[in-house]
Design a protein around this motif. Structure first.
Motif, mmCIF file in Angstrom:
data_model
loop_
_atom_site.group_PDB
_atom_site.id
_atom_site.type_symbol
_atom_site.label_atom_id
_atom_site.label_comp_id
_atom_site.label_asym_id
_atom_site.label_seq_id
_atom_site.Cartn_x
_atom_site.Cartn_y
_atom_site.Cartn_z
ATOM 1 N N SER A 1 11.717 -7.546 8.369
ATOM 2 C CA SER A 1 12.682 -7.276 7.312
ATOM 3 C C SER A 1 12.025 -6.452 6.198
ATOM 4 C CB SER A 1 13.192 -8.613 6.787
ATOM 5 O OG SER A 1 14.352 -8.424 6.053
ATOM 6 N N LEU B 1 11.938 -2.757 7.097
ATOM 7 C CA LEU B 1 13.241 -2.103 6.908
ATOM 8 C C LEU B 1 13.528 -1.905 5.422
ATOM 9 C CD1 LEU B 1 15.741 -3.628 9.505
ATOM 10 C CD2 LEU B 1 15.092 -1.239 9.281
ATOM 11 N N ASP B 2 13.205 -2.917 4.604
ATOM 12 C CA ASP B 2 13.365 -2.772 3.145
ATOM 13 C C ASP B 2 12.632 -1.523 2.665
ATOM 14 O OD1 ASP B 2 14.578 -5.244 3.224
ATOM 15 O OD2 ASP B 2 13.126 -6.249 1.921
ATOM 16 N N LEU C 1 11.752 5.665 11.021
ATOM 17 C CA LEU C 1 13.078 6.298 11.088
ATOM 18 C C LEU C 1 13.819 5.794 12.328
ATOM 19 C CD1 LEU C 1 12.201 10.006 10.170
ATOM 20 C CD2 LEU C 1 13.223 8.284 8.670
ATOM 21 N N ALA C 2 13.079 5.648 13.436
ATOM 22 C CA ALA C 2 13.688 5.141 14.676
ATOM 23 C C ALA C 2 14.180 3.711 14.474
ATOM 24 C CB ALA C 2 12.677 5.207 15.810
ATOM 25 N N ALA D 1 15.052 2.254 11.565
ATOM 26 C CA ALA D 1 16.220 2.259 10.676
ATOM 27 C C ALA D 1 17.454 2.719 11.459
ATOM 28 C CB ALA D 1 15.965 3.178 9.477
ATOM 29 N N ASN D 2 17.260 3.719 12.308
ATOM 30 C CA ASN D 2 18.356 4.217 13.150
ATOM 31 C C ASN D 2 18.861 3.109 14.078
ATOM 32 O OD1 ASN D 2 18.946 5.673 16.049
ATOM 33 N ND2 ASN D 2 19.789 6.820 14.341
ATOM 34 N N LEU E 1 11.364 -0.462 21.568
ATOM 35 C CA LEU E 1 11.205 -0.421 20.116
ATOM 36 C C LEU E 1 11.187 -1.875 19.641
ATOM 37 C CD1 LEU E 1 11.212 1.767 17.898
ATOM 38 C CD2 LEU E 1 13.637 1.348 17.633
ATOM 39 N N MET F 1 9.991 3.435 26.412
ATOM 40 C CA MET F 1 9.205 2.532 25.562
ATOM 41 C C MET F 1 10.138 1.661 24.719
ATOM 42 S SD MET F 1 6.454 3.483 22.643
ATOM 43 C CE MET F 1 5.606 2.174 21.761
ATOM 44 N N TRP G 1 18.753 -0.074 13.601
ATOM 45 C CA TRP G 1 19.513 -1.055 12.805
ATOM 46 C C TRP G 1 20.951 -0.541 12.608
ATOM 47 C CZ3 TRP G 1 22.401 -1.424 8.411
ATOM 48 C CH2 TRP G 1 22.713 -2.720 8.005
ATOM 49 N N LEU G 2 21.087 0.720 12.228
ATOM 50 C CA LEU G 2 22.418 1.302 11.983
ATOM 51 C C LEU G 2 23.246 1.384 13.255
ATOM 52 C CD1 LEU G 2 21.327 4.021 9.441
ATOM 53 C CD2 LEU G 2 23.112 2.340 9.009
ATOM 54 N N GLU G 3 22.581 1.625 14.393
ATOM 55 C CA GLU G 3 23.301 1.766 15.669
ATOM 56 C C GLU G 3 24.129 0.527 16.005
ATOM 57 O OE1 GLU G 3 23.846 4.122 17.991
ATOM 58 O OE2 GLU G 3 22.895 5.628 16.746
ATOM 59 N N ALA H 1 7.551 9.131 12.732
ATOM 60 C CA ALA H 1 8.966 8.916 13.069
ATOM 61 C C ALA H 1 9.347 7.453 13.320
ATOM 62 C CB ALA H 1 9.328 9.758 14.284
ATOM 63 N N LYS H 2 8.370 6.579 13.573
ATOM 64 C CA LYS H 2 8.711 5.226 14.016
ATOM 65 C C LYS H 2 9.637 4.473 13.044
ATOM 66 C CE LYS H 2 6.929 1.075 16.065
ATOM 67 N NZ LYS H 2 6.032 -0.029 15.755
ATOM 68 N N TYR I 1 26.046 -0.922 14.249
ATOM 69 C CA TYR I 1 27.349 -0.828 13.585
ATOM 70 C C TYR I 1 28.191 0.338 14.101
ATOM 71 C CZ TYR I 1 25.436 -4.380 10.618
ATOM 72 O OH TYR I 1 24.893 -5.561 10.183
#
Lengths: 127, 127
Positions: B8, B11-12, B82-83, B85-86, B3, B1, B88-90, B79-80, B92
């Motif tokens: 914005s 995420l904020d 969190l997924a 935000a994860n 994402l 699936m 976004w971090l990925e 969980a969505k 980097y």
């Protein structure tokens, strides 16, 4: 290399720093290399002092660094707090992966039941 | 699936909600299953209204849900966000992985130069 468990305060500071679109945009800009405060201000419709406030929040969270205290020294991205925030979120991966797998299964079932689908059961014959 | 890219604002809200140890502890509790407000309040030295404020922030960010509006209906982890935000971090990840690889290489070099190390270069002979 082992990632030490960050203190709760560090995670607070990291997540708080990430909770603003301008600060996330500054990090995205620094991902392509160090930049001066002037360069970081240019893309935004914002004064240099306003950008400097955001830079201070990012610096306090350890997300950016600079050589010396002068304005002219370029800022650079510091990845460690991002890695720690990522590690915190990774603990919840099984939840979103589980949720997506359930949704995928549901979508597949719905597709199979669509009219005209060659994978679905045959409609009842009207005779 | 797939994402979808979160707005914005989303995420904020997610990062802001994660920027507090009590809210992260509530999510950790909900990771083991849905819980009532009373059950969520029990481990904390905090009043139920104080916990309810944190729950509202988590709910507005979409990180928890509950069946109906009553206090007695249990909260569940969503969980969505969190997924997202994860994800976004990925973006980097290459930075922290690069940084750790450089540190590992440096540590290996330092180990090789330690006195008594059998992997280091031989000291110059004094003859």
């Amino acid at each position: 290399m082992q990632l030490n468990t960050p203190s709760s305060d560090r995670l607070d500071a990291t997540f708080m720093a990430l909770a603003h679109p301008t600060r996330r945009a500054i990090l995205a800009r620094l991902a392509s290399g160090p930049a001066s405060v002037k360069e970081l201000t240019a893309p935004f419709d914002m004064s240099q002092p306003a950008i400097s406030k955001h830079l201070k929040i990012l610096e306090r969270a350890g997300l950016i660094s600079h050589g010396r205290s002068s304005q002219r020294h370029p800022r650079a991205l510091e990845a460690k707090p991002l890695a720690e925030a990522n590690a915190w979120l990774e603990e919840y991966r099984r939840f979103w992966e589980g949720a997506f797998q359930r949704l995928d299964a549901l979508l597949e079932e719905m597709k199979a039941l669509e009219p005209g689908s060659d994978r679905g059961p045959l409609p009842p014959t009207l005779s």
